[in-house]
Design a protein around this motif. Structure first.
Motif, PDB file in Angstrom:
ATOM      1  N   ALA A 365      24.796 -17.577  -8.000  1.00 59.75           N
ATOM      2  CA  ALA A 365      26.449 -18.467  -7.416  1.00 59.75           C
ATOM      3  C   ALA A 365      25.670 -20.266  -7.016  1.00 59.75           C
ATOM      4  CB  ALA A 365      27.456 -18.249  -6.835  1.00 59.75           C
ATOM      5  N   ALA A 366      26.711 -21.189  -7.273  1.00 58.29           N
ATOM      6  CA  ALA A 366      25.581 -23.119  -6.736  1.00 58.29           C
ATOM      7  C   ALA A 366      26.000 -22.931  -5.761  1.00 58.29           C
ATOM      8  CB  ALA A 366      26.153 -23.625  -7.266  1.00 58.29           C
ATOM      9  N   TRP A 367      24.943 -23.716  -4.819  1.00 57.20           N
ATOM     10  CA  TRP A 367      26.187 -24.078  -3.430  1.00 57.20           C
ATOM     11  C   TRP A 367      26.322 -26.166  -3.996  1.00 57.20           C
ATOM     12  CZ3 TRP A 367      21.103 -21.608  -0.770  1.00 57.20           C
ATOM     13  CH2 TRP A 367      21.180 -20.681  -0.628  1.00 57.20           C
ATOM     14  N   GLU A 368      27.379 -26.164  -2.451  1.00 61.67           N
ATOM     15  CA  GLU A 368      27.428 -27.868  -2.202  1.00 61.67           C
ATOM     16  C   GLU A 368      25.923 -28.127  -1.129  1.00 61.67           C
ATOM     17  OE1 GLU A 368      31.249 -28.170  -0.466  1.00 61.67           O
ATOM     18  OE2 GLU A 368      32.446 -26.573  -2.158  1.00 61.67           O
ATOM     19  N   GLU A 369      25.297 -27.233  -0.934  1.00 60.83           N
ATOM     20  CA  GLU A 369      24.357 -28.191   0.018  1.00 60.83           C
ATOM     21  C   GLU A 369      23.417 -27.323   0.250  1.00 60.83           C
ATOM     22  OE1 GLU A 369      23.978 -29.891   4.500  1.00 60.83           O
ATOM     23  OE2 GLU A 369      25.313 -29.507   3.935  1.00 60.83           O
ATOM     24  N   TYR A 370      22.386 -27.185  -0.426  1.00 60.73           N
ATOM     25  CA  TYR A 370      21.236 -26.522  -0.062  1.00 60.73           C
ATOM     26  C   TYR A 370      19.602 -27.467   0.421  1.00 60.73           C
ATOM     27  CZ  TYR A 370      18.091 -23.351  -2.584  1.00 60.73           C
ATOM     28  OH  TYR A 370      17.484 -22.474  -3.402  1.00 60.73           O
ATOM     29  N   PRO A 371      19.405 -26.234   1.201  1.00 53.17           N
ATOM     30  CA  PRO A 371      18.706 -26.594   2.915  1.00 53.17           C
ATOM     31  C   PRO A 371      17.609 -27.443   2.429  1.00 53.17           C
ATOM     32  CG  PRO A 371      18.065 -23.949   1.853  1.00 53.17           C
ATOM     33  CD  PRO A 371      19.529 -24.866   1.459  1.00 53.17           C
ATOM     34  N   THR A 372      17.242 -28.722   3.073  1.00 56.29           N
ATOM     35  CA  THR A 372      16.079 -30.080   2.066  1.00 56.29           C
ATOM     36  C   THR A 372      15.393 -29.786   3.476  1.00 56.29           C
ATOM     37  OG1 THR A 372      17.938 -31.819   3.217  1.00 56.29           O
ATOM     38  CG2 THR A 372      18.004 -31.355   0.740  1.00 56.29           C
ATOM     39  N   GLU A 373      15.476 -29.882   4.919  1.00 57.42           N
ATOM     40  CA  GLU A 373      14.644 -30.025   6.256  1.00 57.42           C
ATOM     41  C   GLU A 373      14.357 -28.402   6.893  1.00 57.42           C
ATOM     42  OE1 GLU A 373      15.707 -32.793   8.370  1.00 57.42           O
ATOM     43  OE2 GLU A 373      15.870 -34.203   6.931  1.00 57.42           O
ATOM     44  N   PHE A 374      13.788 -28.042   7.280  1.00 57.31           N
ATOM     45  CA  PHE A 374      13.008 -27.321   7.875  1.00 57.31           C
ATOM     46  C   PHE A 374      12.291 -27.343  10.037  1.00 57.31           C
ATOM     47  CE2 PHE A 374      13.392 -26.283   3.928  1.00 57.31           C
ATOM     48  CZ  PHE A 374      13.612 -24.967   3.142  1.00 57.31           C
ATOM     49  N   GLN A 385       0.743 -18.403  30.878  1.00 57.80           N
ATOM     50  CA  GLN A 385       1.022 -19.559  30.045  1.00 57.80           C
ATOM     51  C   GLN A 385       1.124 -19.456  28.659  1.00 57.80           C
ATOM     52  OE1 GLN A 385       0.710 -23.240  31.779  1.00 57.80           O
ATOM     53  NE2 GLN A 385       1.790 -23.383  29.855  1.00 57.80           N
ATOM     54  N   THR A 386       2.472 -20.267  28.281  1.00 51.86           N
ATOM     55  CA  THR A 386       2.481 -20.630  26.483  1.00 51.86           C
ATOM     56  C   THR A 386       2.060 -21.192  26.223  1.00 51.86           C
ATOM     57  OG1 THR A 386       4.620 -18.558  27.136  1.00 51.86           O
ATOM     58  CG2 THR A 386       4.786 -20.108  25.132  1.00 51.86           C
ATOM     59  N   PHE A 387       2.036 -21.332  25.029  1.00 49.39           N
ATOM     60  CA  PHE A 387       1.109 -22.310  24.421  1.00 49.39           C
ATOM     61  C   PHE A 387       2.275 -22.634  23.175  1.00 49.39           C
ATOM     62  CE2 PHE A 387      -2.105 -21.710  27.002  1.00 49.39           C
ATOM     63  CZ  PHE A 387      -2.748 -22.512  27.305  1.00 49.39           C
ATOM     64  N   THR A 388       2.210 -23.674  22.971  1.00 48.93           N
ATOM     65  CA  THR A 388       3.266 -24.048  21.406  1.00 48.93           C
ATOM     66  C   THR A 388       2.577 -24.621  20.208  1.00 48.93           C
ATOM     67  OG1 THR A 388       3.856 -25.945  21.512  1.00 48.93           O
ATOM     68  CG2 THR A 388       5.136 -23.774  22.767  1.00 48.93           C
ATOM     69  N   GLY A 389       2.642 -24.148  18.815  1.00 49.47           N
ATOM     70  CA  GLY A 389       1.365 -25.014  17.938  1.00 49.47           C
ATOM     71  C   GLY A 389       2.784 -25.304  16.664  1.00 49.47           C
ATOM     72  N   GLU A 390       2.103 -26.477  16.074  1.00 49.36           N
ATOM     73  CA  GLU A 390       3.124 -26.251  14.238  1.00 49.36           C
ATOM     74  C   GLU A 390       1.456 -25.943  13.264  1.00 49.36           C
ATOM     75  OE1 GLU A 390       5.432 -28.405  14.157  1.00 49.36           O
ATOM     76  OE2 GLU A 390       5.422 -28.967  16.719  1.00 49.36           O
ATOM     77  N   TYR A 391       2.728 -25.480  12.322  1.00 53.09           N
ATOM     78  CA  TYR A 391       2.846 -24.688  10.829  1.00 53.09           C
ATOM     79  C   TYR A 391       1.943 -25.800  10.394  1.00 53.09           C
ATOM     80  CZ  TYR A 391       5.759 -21.204  11.940  1.00 53.09           C
ATOM     81  OH  TYR A 391       6.832 -20.405  12.138  1.00 53.09           O
ATOM     82  N   THR A 392       0.524 -25.268   9.889  1.00 49.32           N
ATOM     83  CA  THR A 392      -0.724 -26.335   8.812  1.00 49.32           C
ATOM     84  C   THR A 392       0.321 -26.985   7.822  1.00 49.32           C
ATOM     85  OG1 THR A 392      -1.996 -24.755   9.549  1.00 49.32           O
ATOM     86  CG2 THR A 392      -2.318 -25.973   7.023  1.00 49.32           C
ATOM     87  N   SER A 393       1.834 -26.424   7.209  1.00 48.85           N
ATOM     88  CA  SER A 393       2.574 -27.223   6.128  1.00 48.85           C
ATOM     89  C   SER A 393       4.145 -25.731   6.440  1.00 48.85           C
ATOM     90  CB  SER A 393       2.287 -26.409   5.101  1.00 48.85           C
ATOM     91  OG  SER A 393       1.787 -24.827   4.819  1.00 48.85           O
ATOM     92  N   LEU A 394       5.205 -27.016   5.703  1.00 47.58           N
ATOM     93  CA  LEU A 394       6.456 -26.189   6.266  1.00 47.58           C
ATOM     94  C   LEU A 394       7.312 -27.160   5.484  1.00 47.58           C
ATOM     95  CD1 LEU A 394       8.099 -23.820   7.802  1.00 47.58           C
ATOM     96  CD2 LEU A 394       8.263 -25.866   9.365  1.00 47.58           C
ATOM     97  N   VAL A 431      11.233 -20.032  11.342  1.00 43.06           N
ATOM     98  CA  VAL A 431      10.865 -21.161  10.584  1.00 43.06           C
ATOM     99  C   VAL A 431      12.855 -21.547  10.814  1.00 43.06           C
ATOM    100  CG1 VAL A 431      11.727 -21.738   8.308  1.00 43.06           C
ATOM    101  CG2 VAL A 431       9.363 -20.595   9.335  1.00 43.06           C
ATOM    102  N   SER A 432      13.168 -22.453  10.960  1.00 44.54           N
ATOM    103  CA  SER A 432      15.024 -22.621  11.018  1.00 44.54           C
ATOM    104  C   SER A 432      15.379 -23.589   9.581  1.00 44.54           C
ATOM    105  CB  SER A 432      15.138 -22.876  12.433  1.00 44.54           C
ATOM    106  OG  SER A 432      16.738 -22.972  12.377  1.00 44.54           O
ATOM    107  N   TYR A 433      15.856 -23.328   9.402  1.00 41.12           N
ATOM    108  CA  TYR A 433      17.351 -24.511   7.842  1.00 41.12           C
ATOM    109  C   TYR A 433      18.608 -24.690   8.614  1.00 41.12           C
ATOM    110  CZ  TYR A 433      17.786 -20.670   5.237  1.00 41.12           C
ATOM    111  OH  TYR A 433      17.657 -19.227   4.575  1.00 41.12           O
ATOM    112  N   VAL A 434      19.518 -25.498   8.571  1.00 39.60           N
ATOM    113  CA  VAL A 434      20.877 -25.241   8.013  1.00 39.60           C
ATOM    114  C   VAL A 434      21.225 -25.444   6.263  1.00 39.60           C
ATOM    115  CG1 VAL A 434      23.192 -26.666   8.598  1.00 39.60           C
ATOM    116  CG2 VAL A 434      21.093 -26.253  10.403  1.00 39.60           C
ATOM    117  N   GLY A 435      22.055 -24.702   5.938  1.00 34.54           N
ATOM    118  CA  GLY A 435      22.848 -25.065   4.703  1.00 34.54           C
ATOM    119  C   GLY A 435      23.208 -23.727   4.066  1.00 34.54           C
ATOM    120  N   GLY A 436      23.743 -23.890   2.582  1.00 34.73           N
ATOM    121  CA  GLY A 436      24.067 -22.692   2.507  1.00 34.73           C
ATOM    122  C   GLY A 436      25.720 -22.989   2.515  1.00 34.73           C
ATOM    123  N   LYS A 437      26.102 -24.153   2.210  1.00 38.54           N
ATOM    124  CA  LYS A 437      28.013 -24.515   2.202  1.00 38.54           C
ATOM    125  C   LYS A 437      28.250 -24.309   0.542  1.00 38.54           C
ATOM    126  CE  LYS A 437      31.292 -27.860   3.139  1.00 38.54           C
ATOM    127  NZ  LYS A 437      31.059 -28.774   3.207  1.00 38.54           N
TER     128      LYS A 437
END
Length: 491
Positions: A365-374, A385-394, A431-437
């Motif tokens: 089916a089709a959505w009204e809103e498709y996720p565009t930002e992650f 100690q906890t360390f954090t890092g960014e994805y090379t590409s996302l 990885v997280s995103y908002v969408g699926g309406k």
């Protein structure tokens, strides 16, 4: 005594009638050996066979043969000297090209200068053509060498067809037959000095051909693993996680725990992702553990039959998928991974998300809103100690893959690429995103593929994401595990 002299004379006359071995003839007539090497080199560098690494082995052997051939002839005339200089450039270029294939260094797109490199073989073929004509002129022969000239024209034709994206088996077969005939006529030019009374003298060298080739090969074998060691991973930047990062969001974290979100997922969320979850009203959670090792084979004999199964004693990777329903009908999706056991190889990793909406009848089916930002990040622990890092590409990635029909398919999936830290434990990320309406009774499907590199024995070296685009199934180098998450109406 006279009988002895007659016998010695007969032996000398008999020996003179016996032709010397081929290697002796090559030493006596360096022209034939050199030109045959060049012809073989031209053939091996023109036709590529993509099978068992022959697309790398054959051109490399061909370039070496061309270099050795022009090396012998470089003092004969200026054209051969220029051809030898070009062959040195091409051999060294092949050396660094083979090294680059053992790394993750990539050139985006096709720069203009890469098109100019097509002129280098053309110039070398012209040098071969004119060099042969110069030899004929010295030998007092008619300057023809039509096969060498035809080689120049044939290369121009192939280049033009490549730019036009010409394809088709009939045309390919015709070109192949013509090319083989051209090479045969070119090889016959090695006999053009027979009976001409002119000899080509081999240029003096300090190192033998065998020494040069073995030295080149030895340097390549030493540099290949070094290239992979230095450039076989993504460059990652890690920073300590700020103390009290989730301060002020304790209520939201407790709310997620009440909805059933695992604590290890909640504790890894960045403040901006917690903000998206503040008003969530329902959670759908899926969690599974996966083995990333080969396991062990177990044989069990029952009666006359033997059952063979594979047992995994360790499940290194745990995947957790969370879908949080928001008041406006959208979904906040969190795809989380955790290495419960430390991976043996820390090369490259990738995450692919295939996102779709389906009806109760399993129709897309089709959505009204498709996720565009992650959003998302990577984490690991080291010495408390906890360390954090960014994805090379996302983000979204469009690529061409081959399915079961073996035809090219244009696909668009969300991808995340990264490398795990060389040292550290509890390597994890999300990885997280908002969408699926969508409309009523539309189910939200999010499929997560996690690809891990299990070995460095891969040439050319591919990243986990590149391997996933090309190969449908796992192999000895990469392994992919998959988990689906479906969320929708409560009824």
């Amino acid at each position: 005594m006279s009988d002895d002299r007659s016998f010695d004379q007969m032996v000398e006359e008999g020996m003179s009638a016996v032709p010397p071995p081929a290697e002796v003839l090559d030493e006596i007539t360096p022209w034939k050996r050199a030109l045959r090497r060049v012809v073989w080199g031209v053939g091996l560098t023109t036709i590529l066979i993509h099978f068992l690494w022959l697309q790398y082995l054959l051109p490399t052997a061909g370039l070496m043969l061309m270099w050795l051939g022009f090396r012998t002839l470089r003092r004969e005339n200026g054209w051969f000297a220029l051809g030898w200089a070009i062959s040195v450039y091409r051999v060294m270029g092949q050396f660094f090209r083979l090294l680059a294939n053992a790394t993750l260094l990539r050139i985006e797109g096709t720069p203009t200068w890469m098109y100019l490199t097509l002129l280098i073989p053309l110039l070398q073929y012209i040098c071969l053509w004119q060099g042969i004509r110069a030899v004929q002129r010295k030998a007092g022969q008619e300057q023809r060498a039509g096969a060498a000239g035809a080689l120049v024209v044939f290369y121009l034709l192939l280049t033009g067809l490549a730019f036009l994206d010409a394809e088709g088996w009939p045309m390919l077969l015709v070109l192949l037959v013509c090319y083989i005939a051209l090479l045969r006529n070119l090889a016959r030019l090695a006999n053009l000095l027979d009976g001409a009374g002119y000899e080509v003298n081999a240029a003096p060298v300090r190192l033998s051909d065998r020494t040069v080739c073995l030295s080149w090969l030895g340097a390549l074998l030493v540099c290949l693993p070094l290239a992979t060691l230095l450039f076989g991973r993504f460059p990652m930047e890690w920073v300590p996680r700020p103390a009290g990062e989730q301060t002020g969001w304790e209520e939201t974290a407790a709310h997620l725990l009440d909805l059933g979100v695992p604590e290890d997922v909640t504790s890894d969320l960045a403040p901006e992702d917690l903000a998206d979850c503040a008003e969530s009203i329902r959670a759908v959670v899926e969690q599974r553990e996966f083995p990333m090792n080969k396991g062990r084979e177990v044989r069990e004999t029952v009666g006359n039959s033997t059952h063979i199964s594979r047992v995994y004693d360790v499940y290194e990777l745990r995947l957790t998928s969370v879908a949080l329903e928001l008041p406006d009908g959208r979904w906040k999706v969190i795809q989380h991974f955790l290495w419960q056991e430390e991976p043996k190889v820390r090369g490259t990793e990738s995450i692919r998300l295939q996102i779709a909406a389906i009806t109760a009848e399993s129709q897309y089916a089709a959505w009204e809103e498709y996720p565009t930002e992650f959003s998302g990040r990577l984490l690991y622990d080291r010495e408390g100690q906890t360390f954090t890092g960014e994805y090379t590409s996302l983000g979204w990635d469009e690529y061409t893959s081959r399915g079961f029909s073996f035809g090219p398919n244009l696909q668009r999936d969300m991808s995340a690429q990264f490398s795990l830290p060389l040292w550290g434990e509890n390597c994890r990320g999300y990885v997280s995103y908002v969408g699926g309406k969508g409309e009523d009774k539309i189910y939200f499907l999010s499929q997560m593929d996690y690809t891990h590199q299990n070995s460095w024995l891969c040439y050319p070296l591919l990243s986990a994401w590149e391997h996933r685009q090309i190969h449908l199934f796992d192999d000895e180098t990469f392994k992919t595990v998959q988990m689906d998450l479906m969320a929708g109406p409560e009824d």
